[in-house]
Design an enzyme around this catalytic site. Structure first.
Site, PDB file in Angstrom:
ATOM      1  CD  GLU A 122      -3.831   3.642  -5.006  1.00 38.56           C
ATOM      2  OE1 GLU A 122      -4.549   2.858  -5.143  1.00 38.56           O
ATOM      3  OE2 GLU A 122      -2.594   2.988  -4.836  1.00 38.56           O
ATOM      4  CG  HIS A 168      -4.272  -0.257  -6.107  1.00 37.70           C
ATOM      5  ND1 HIS A 168      -3.923  -0.320  -5.147  1.00 37.70           N
ATOM      6  CD2 HIS A 168      -3.677  -1.796  -6.415  1.00 37.70           C
ATOM      7  CE1 HIS A 168      -4.527  -0.835  -4.375  1.00 37.70           C
ATOM      8  NE2 HIS A 168      -4.201  -2.094  -4.695  1.00 37.70           N
ATOM      9  NE  ARG A 188      -4.086  -1.892   0.046  1.00 33.59           N
ATOM     10  CZ  ARG A 188      -4.427  -2.924  -0.499  1.00 33.59           C
ATOM     11  NH1 ARG A 188      -3.408  -3.536  -1.239  1.00 33.59           N
ATOM     12  NH2 ARG A 188      -4.974  -3.625  -0.635  1.00 33.59           N
TER      13      ARG A 188
END
Length: 272
Positions: free
Chosen positions: A228, A247, A199
Site C-alpha cells: 500500500e 484502505h 490486511r
C-alpha cells in the site's frame, strides 16, 4: 516545524495513534498509545514497540458497522448489477435485465470477531446463511447465535466450497500470512464474490489475480493490498470485476468522534 514536532514528541507520554517509524526514537517518554484501528499487532512489532513498556489500546468496535456497510455495498453492487445499470443509463438504453437475488445465499466469514459480527447482522437481515471460520470455534461470543455454523481453520477449504461470497476479516499474524492462497481459491465455487477488509498480507495476491482472470473469482472488493498504496502497475486497477478502495472502507465522518468516546474514558482510567 519538524524540529518543534520532535521536541514535542520528546515530551509526550501519550500518543493518539501509532507514530511514524522515523518518530519512534524521539518519543523517549512514551507510555501509552491510543490507536485508531483494531489490528495493530504487526505495526507495533515493526515499530519496535513490542518490547517496550508502552501500553497500546485499540479502537475495537468503532469500525464494525462501516466495514459491514462496505461489504454489503460491494456485494449488492455485484449481485444486483449496478455497473450494468450505469452502462445502460449512459447509453440511454432501456432493456430489461435479470440480477441475482441475495436471500438464500451463503456468506463465509474468515474470522468470527467484531468485523464478522457486523457483517453477520446485515447478512441475516437479508436472509443469508452465515458460516464463520474461527481459530477457536468453541469460544463464547455474544454474537455466536448470528452464525449458522462456526468451523475451525482446519475446515477452511470445505467451508469455502459452500460459499457464494467470502469476506476476510482476520488480523495479520504469522498464522494468517497468505491464509487465502491458491489452494483456498481453488476450493471456491466458480464466480464467487470475494471481499477483503482484513490486511493485504492475508491473501496471496498473485493467486487472487489468477483467480479473477480465470473467473474462479467473479468479483473482488479490496479495501487493502499486499503493498500500500497499490502500485500503479498492479493489474487489479484495470480489472472490470474488481472494486478498489484505498484502505478507506472504515472511514466515515463519525469515526473520530467514536474513537474519542473510547479515548476519553481510557484517559480517565490512565489518570486514576
Amino acid at each position: 516545524q519538524q524540529r518543534r514536532w520532535q521536541e514535542l514528541l520528546g515530551q509526550a507520554e501519550i500518543l493518539w495513534d501509532l507514530p511514524a517509524p522515523e518518530d519512534v526514537a524521539h518519543a523517549v517518554r512514551l507510555r501509552w498509545i491510543q490507536t485508531t484501528s483494531t489490528g495493530v499487532g504487526q505495526a507495533v512489532a515493526k515499530l519496535g514497540l513490542a518490547n517496550r513498556e508502552v501500553l497500546v489500546t485499540t479502537a475495537r468496535g468503532v469500525h464494525a458497522r462501516p466495514l459491514a456497510e462496505f461489504v454489503f455495498m460491494a456485494l449488492l453492487v455485484h449481485w444486483r448489477g449496478l455497473r450494468h445499470l450505469d452502462a445502460e443509463q449512459r447509453a440511454h438504453r432501456w432493456e430489461r435485465y435479470c440480477g441475482e437475488a441475495v436471500a438464500g445465499r451463503t456468506l463465509v466469514t474468515v474470522g468470527a470477531g467484531d468485523l464478522a459480527h457486523g457483517c453477520a447482522r446485515l447478512a441475516k437481515a437479508l436472509d443469508m446463511r452465515v458460516v464463520a471460520i474461527a481459530r477457536d470455534p468453541a469460544k463464547a461470543r455474544e454474537h455466536n447465535t448470528l452464525f449458522d455454523a462456526i468451523r475451525p481453520i482446519a475446515e477452511l477449504h470445505a467451508a469455502l466450497a459452500t460459499a457464494d461470497a467470502v469476506m476476510v476479516a482476520v488480523p495479520h499474524t504469522p498464522a494468517t500470512e497468505r491464509l487465502i492462497d491458491r489452494a483456498a481459491f481453488a476450493a471456491m465455487r466458480p464466480g464467487i464474490a470475494f471481499v477483503n477488509i482484513a490486511r493485504g498480507q492475508v491473501i496471496d495476491e498473485a493467486a487472487l489475480i489468477e483467480a479473477l482472470r480465470s473467473g474462479r473469482v467473479g468479483f473482488a472488493a479490496l479495501d487493502v493490498a499486499e503493498v500500500e498504496p497499490l502500485p500503479p502497475s498492479s493489474p487489479l486497477w484495470d480489472m472490470p470485476n474488481v472494486l478498489i478502495s484505498p484502505h478507506s472502507a472504515s472511514a466515515v465522518t463519525s469515526e473520530n468522534a467514536a474513537i474519542t468516546d473510547i479515548f476519553v474514558p481510557n484517559l480517565r482510567c490512565w489518570l486514576d
